[in-house]
Structure formats: structure tokens, C-alpha cells
Design a protein around this motif. Structure first.
Motif, PDB file in Angstrom:
ATOM      1  N   LEU A  35       0.838  -1.213   0.000  1.00 32.10           N
ATOM      2  CA  LEU A  35       0.000   0.000   0.000  1.00 32.10           C
ATOM      3  C   LEU A  35       0.867   1.256   0.000  1.00 32.10           C
ATOM      4  O   LEU A  35       0.567   2.228  -0.696  1.00 32.10           O
ATOM      5  CB  LEU A  35      -0.931   0.004   1.216  1.00 32.10           C
ATOM      6  N   ARG A  36       1.967   1.222   0.751  1.00 37.59           N
ATOM      7  CA  ARG A  36       2.855   2.397   0.762  1.00 37.59           C
ATOM      8  C   ARG A  36       3.490   2.609  -0.614  1.00 37.59           C
ATOM      9  O   ARG A  36       3.685   3.738  -1.048  1.00 37.59           O
ATOM     10  CB  ARG A  36       3.913   2.271   1.868  1.00 37.59           C
ATOM     11  N   ALA A  37       3.772   1.524  -1.319  1.00 37.04           N
ATOM     12  CA  ALA A  37       4.328   1.658  -2.675  1.00 37.04           C
ATOM     13  C   ALA A  37       3.287   2.273  -3.615  1.00 37.04           C
ATOM     14  O   ALA A  37       3.616   3.113  -4.460  1.00 37.04           O
ATOM     15  CB  ALA A  37       4.777   0.291  -3.193  1.00 37.04           C
ATOM     16  N   GLU A  38       2.021   1.878  -3.456  1.00 35.10           N
ATOM     17  CA  GLU A  38       0.948   2.476  -4.279  1.00 35.10           C
ATOM     18  C   GLU A  38       0.851   3.974  -4.011  1.00 35.10           C
ATOM     19  O   GLU A  38       0.683   4.776  -4.934  1.00 35.10           O
ATOM     20  CB  GLU A  38      -0.414   1.823  -3.963  1.00 35.10           C
ATOM     21  N   ARG A  39       0.979   4.325  -2.744  1.00 36.74           N
ATOM     22  CA  ARG A  39       0.907   5.748  -2.399  1.00 36.74           C
ATOM     23  C   ARG A  39       2.086   6.509  -2.987  1.00 36.74           C
ATOM     24  O   ARG A  39       1.918   7.583  -3.555  1.00 36.74           O
ATOM     25  CB  ARG A  39       0.901   5.912  -0.878  1.00 36.74           C
TER      26      ARG A  39
END
Ligand code: ADP
Ligand code: ADP
Ligand code: ZN
Length: 222
Positions: A35-39
Motif C-alpha cells: 500500500l505504501r508503494a501504491e501511495r
């Protein structure tokens, strides 16, 4: 071999998952990292989950199940994995079982990392991570061997997570108690849950996990 590391934020899941990657050639699947990579890359999904993550709530089960299913599908055949941060609700646990059954895969070990909640605010307040590989460190308990250089990948870039501030940590711990801890009995009833003492020093926890993996897993529980 496929396993789940289960425990509250700060229990040491990421730390131990990285060790298992090195020792056992497994792949860490951290839904938080995904999720942090998507952000970071500014995707539609990243934008959608931003506020939820920053408030310490959970992203919807639908999104998470799709995300992890896609990731498992992309693994080379036979590649073992460690789930870190998934499942986090009863619905995710059930969806995971169904998904794995459909793919002809199974979980060999579900390892609960038991910790005192009182230690977690401090663990997370002192946490920083490598921006390149995600390895996590602590100001006091786990500093890189060489000052400012990641032990795992050699990078010199580190970040602190905004949701590791004590106010948000309290919300995350509440979320854990209310939505995630209730899945422990689900796995316990299946006879696949193993518990390790997450309060021990990092090397000791790693050794305890190794000794769990040396004993028979789910396959021999019938
Ligand atoms: P930690 O490793 O500290 O427990 P994570 O990095 O796993 O935290 O998760 C960070 C945030 O990402 C969570 O607070 C939540 O908002 C979201 N998240 C991660 N995994 C899941 C999941 N399986 N279900 C719902 N939300 C999730
Ligand atoms: P999680 O992935 O479960 O949220 P981490 O592995 O990121 O947890 O660990 C949280 C913080 O606590 C990090 O700063 C890490 O270096 C530290 N830590 C991890 N395991 C231990 C341990 N056994 N004793 C003390 N500190 C630890
Ligand atoms: Zn690194």
C-alpha cells in the motif's frame, strides 16, 4: 513453505520476515509495504487508501484480498511466501483460505508473535525503515551495523512512517484488538497456530521461529 506472521503493529513481523527471506529463500508479502508503494507512485489505489492508513483504520477487505491474490499469482511456481500484515480480519482469513485452496496452495505455519502492548508505542516511535528494501530498524533496539547504511541492501536512505506517531499507534492498536486479534481463535481451532515470544531480543525470536519451522506444520495436523 508458506507462512503467516501474525501480531500487532510493532510485534516484529517485518523484522522477522526479512530474516526468513535471507535464511529460507522465502518472499515477504507485506500488505503495508504494497500500500505504501501504491501511495508513493501516486496510483488511484494509493490515493484511495491514504486517509484510511493515516488514521490507523483498515483498508477494505475487497481491496486487500484482490491485492494479495494478484501478488500471489505473480510468484514463480513453488516460491514459498511469508504473509506480513495479512490477513487482518476474519473475512480476509476466510478469503485467503478459499483463494489458496483454489490455487492448490496451503499454509504450513501460522505464527503468532505475542508481545506486551505497553512495549509497542516505544517500538514504533523508534522505528525507521530502509526506503529501498523496507528493512526496519530501531533507534535503540536495532541500529544498522554500520551507521546510516542498511544491513540488507546497503542503501543510505531511511524513512519514518507518519503513522508511527503515538496518537496513530493508539488507533492502530485499537483496530488490532477489535478486528485482527479475533482471528487468532480461528487459526487456533484449526490446530495450525504456533506462538512465539515476541518480547525476546530479535535473535532469540528468530531462533524460536526456526524451531517452530523445524517441527511438523499443518500438513501433519490432518
Ligand atoms: P504494521 O506492520 O506496523 O502492523 P502495516 O505496514 O502492516 O503496519 O500496515 C499499515 C497500514 O496499512 C494499516 O494501518 C492499514 O491501514 C493498512 N493495511 C495493511 N495491511 C492491511 C490489511 N491486510 N487489511 C487492511 N488494511 C491494511
Ligand atoms: P511490525 O512489522 O510487526 O510492525 P517491525 O518488525 O517493523 O514490526 O518492528 C517494529 C520496531 O521494533 C522496529 O523498530 C524494530 O527494529 C523493532 N523490533 C523488532 N523486533 C524487536 C524485538 N524482538 N525487540 C526489540 N525491538 C524489536
Ligand atoms: Zn535496505
Amino acid at each position: 513453505m508458506n507462512l503467516i506472521l501474525l501480531g500487532p503493529p510493532g510485534a516484529g513481523k517485518g523484522t522477522q520476515a526479512k530474516r526468513l527471506e535471507e535464511r529460507r529463500g522465502l518472499v515477504q508479502l507485506s500488505t503495508g509495504d504494497m500500500l505504501r508503494a501504491e501511495r508513493a507512485s501516486g496510483t488511484a489505489l494509493g490515493k484511495k487508501v491514504q486517509a484510511i492508513m493515516d488514521s490507523g483504520q483498515l483498508v477494505s477487505d475487497e481491496i486487500m484480498v484482490d491485492l494479495i491474490a494478484a501478488r500471489i499469482d505473480r510468484l514463480p511456481k513453488g516460491q514459498g511466501f511469508i504473509l506480513d500484515g495479512f490477513p487482518r480480519t476474519q473475512r480476509q482469513a476466510e478469503a485467503l483460505d478459499a483463494m489458496l485452496a483454489k490455487k492448490g496452495l496451503r499454509l504450513d505455519y501460522i505464527i503468532e508473535m505475542k508481545v506486551d502492548e505497553s512495549a509497542l508505542v516505544n517500538r514504533l516511535a523508534g522505528r525507521f525503515s530502509c526506503t529501498n528494501c523496507g528493512a526496519s530498524y530501531h533507534d535503540v533496539h536495532h541500529r544498522p551495523k554500520h551507521e546510516d547504511v542498511c544491513d540488507v541492501c546497503g542503501s543510505r536512505d531511511f524513512v519514518r512512517r507518519p503513522d508511527d506517531r503515538p496518537e496513530t499507534v493508539k488507533a492502530r492498536l485499537k483496530t488490532y484488538r477489535e478486528l485482527t486479534a479475533p482471528i487468532l481463535p480461528y487459526y487456533r481451532a484449526k490446530g495450525v497456530l504456533r506462538t512465539v515470544d515476541g518480547m525476546a531480543p530479535i535473535d532469540r525470536v528468530a531462533a524460536e521461529i526456526e524451531s517452530v519451522l523445524e517441527r511438523p506444520g499443518a500438513a501433519s495436523n490432518g
